[in-house]
Write an enzyme that holds these catalytic residues in place. Structure first.
Site, short mmCIF file in Angstrom:
data_model
loop_
_atom_site.label_atom_id
_atom_site.label_comp_id
_atom_site.label_asym_id
_atom_site.label_seq_id
_atom_site.Cartn_x
_atom_site.Cartn_y
_atom_site.Cartn_z
CB ALA A 101 -0.97 -0.09 1.36
CB ALA A 102 4.17 2.14 1.47
N PRO A 103 2.95 4.64 -1.03
CG PRO A 103 3.46 6.42 -1.82
CD PRO A 103 3.69 5.18 -2.15
CE LYS A 106 -2.41 2.10 -7.81
NZ LYS A 106 -1.24 2.82 -7.35
CG ASP A 124 4.64 -1.13 1.49
OD1 ASP A 124 4.16 -1.03 0.19
OD2 ASP A 124 5.98 -1.45 1.70
CG ASP A 164 -0.43 -0.68 -7.04
OD1 ASP A 164 -0.46 -1.08 -8.32
OD2 ASP A 164 -0.02 0.42 -6.68
CB CYS A 217 3.13 1.48 -12.61
SG CYS A 217 4.38 1.59 -11.62
C1 SAM Z 1 3.79 -0.21 -6.78
S1 SAM Z 1 4.25 0.13 -5.04
C2 SAM Z 1 2.79 0.30 -4.40
C3 SAM Z 1 2.20 2.00 -4.38
C4 SAM Z 1 0.79 1.95 -3.70
N1 SAM Z 1 -0.12 0.84 -4.03
C5 SAM Z 1 0.11 3.38 -3.78
O1 SAM Z 1 -0.81 3.36 -4.47
O2 SAM Z 1 0.74 4.26 -3.27
C6 SAM Z 1 4.74 -1.37 -4.28
C7 SAM Z 1 4.96 -1.61 -3.03
O3 SAM Z 1 5.18 -2.98 -2.76
C8 SAM Z 1 6.01 -3.04 -1.50
N2 SAM Z 1 6.34 -4.44 -1.54
C9 SAM Z 1 7.29 -5.04 -1.98
N3 SAM Z 1 7.28 -6.44 -1.54
C10 SAM Z 1 6.49 -6.50 -0.63
C11 SAM Z 1 5.94 -7.73 0.09
N4 SAM Z 1 6.39 -8.91 -0.04
N5 SAM Z 1 4.63 -7.50 1.09
C12 SAM Z 1 4.37 -6.16 1.06
N6 SAM Z 1 4.59 -5.23 0.16
C13 SAM Z 1 5.85 -5.43 -0.37
C14 SAM Z 1 6.80 -2.03 -2.04
O4 SAM Z 1 7.47 -1.58 -0.44
C15 SAM Z 1 6.24 -0.87 -2.25
O5 SAM Z 1 5.64 0.26 -1.49
#
Ligand code: SAM
Length: 280
Positions: A101-103, A106, A124, A164, A217
């Site tokens: 979810a970070a930052p 969504k 996240d 995402d 993306c």
């Molecule tokens: C595309 S970004 C998310 C953007 C976010 N959904 C938004 O709309 O602001 C992908 C995220 O996946 C996280 N991530 C990577 N591996 C992960 C895991 N195994 N479990 C949870 N989060 C993970 C990353 O830290 C990153 O913040």
């Protein structure tokens, strides 16, 4: 008038990336695109509406949110981000997981779509990025639980899950310099492995009758259609149509035609891939 973006990034785009884009009918001019930003408002705002969501308004260029009807400090984002959230069709009775979810873009949109009344968990893995997520949750008074763990360590069940996924980010045309520095074919491969593990786990914690939306993306087939094909092969997951009126092309393999590929030139947004998956 500013110079086109491409003139800043040309020469920086890895040859291998150009080759891979060509294979799916794209070329480096996608990085020439300018993308629009938007805000959400339930009250009418004196700005152009985003065609695929009635409560979203395009900001005019150089507008930092100081427009009549747009309050200062509003959440500003690329309107393509609304698409996976609309595809998820969250309802206030649902238990919803935003797995990566970070930052929090969504998470913010999902809260808006449910009038801040649904039970949303925003998770996240990154401690650093979760700080930003918490900041946004607090700033916008979102009724959201924030978790900080790997999505694969979540065992509770949910009715709607947004995955995402972490991806190679090829569709983020505005961040292309940073993207090109980190891009490699090996990274695409490693990410695809990670995405397959995440999507399979997300499906396993989805309640029967539930919906899982997978989005990235990036333009990479390995990180998009191939991940979905893997899920369809390994589980009883089924794809569903995405009823969002945005210009796009369908997924580019036979079994993924119901997915959406959104290219920068289609709507002046970043590039995106969205799949809507059902569990019966
Ligand atoms: C595309 S970004 C998310 C953007 C976010 N959904 C938004 O709309 O602001 C992908 C995220 O996946 C996280 N991530 C990577 N591996 C992960 C895991 N195994 N479990 C949870 N989060 C993970 C990353 O830290 C990153 O913040």
């Amino acid at each position: 008038m500013g110079l086109p973006v491409l003139s800043c990034v040309i020469g920086m785009i890895p040859e291998k990336l150009i080759e891979r884009l060509k294979r799916i009918g794209l070329d480096e001019t996608i990085y020439d695109s300018r993308t629009k930003k938007c805000v959400l408002s339930r009250e009418h705002v004196d700005l152009e509406k985003v065609p695929w969501y009635e409560h979203a308004y395009f900001l005019e260029e150089n507008n930092d949110g100081n427009t009549k009807g747009v309050s200062k400090g509003s959440f500003i984002f690329d309107p393509v981000s609304i698409v996976p959230c609309l595809a998820l069709a969250p309802k206030k009775e649902d238990r919803i997981l935003d797995m990566c979810a970070a930052p929090g873009t969504k998470t913010f949109i999902l809260s808006f779509l449910t009038n801040n009344e649904a039970k949303i968990v925003a998770n996240d893995i990154s401690r650093q990025r979760v700080k930003r997520l918490r900041f946004n949750v607090e700033k916008f008074h979102l009724s959201v639980d924030v978790w900080n763990k790997s999505g694969r360590k979540i065992y509770e069940k949910f009715d709607r899950i947004l995955l995402d996924a972490p991806c190679s980010g090829e569709g983020m045309v505005n961040k292309s310099e940073k993207l090109f520095k980190h891009w490699s074919e090996k990274r695409v491969k490693d990410l695809a492995k990670k995405q397959k593990r995440l999507v399979k786990h997300a499906y396993s914690i989805l309640n029967p009758g539930g919906t899982l939306v997978y989005s990235t993306c990036t333009f990479e087939r390995e990180e998009n259609e191939k991940v979905i094909e893997f899920l369809l092969e390994k589980t009883d997951a089924k794809l569903d149509d995405i009823n969002v009126k945005i210009n796009h092309i369908p997924g580019i393999t036979d079994s993924t035609k119901q997915c959406m590929r959104i290219y920068p030139e289609h709507n002046q947004t970043g590039g995106f891939f969205v799949a809507k998956i059902m569990k019966f």
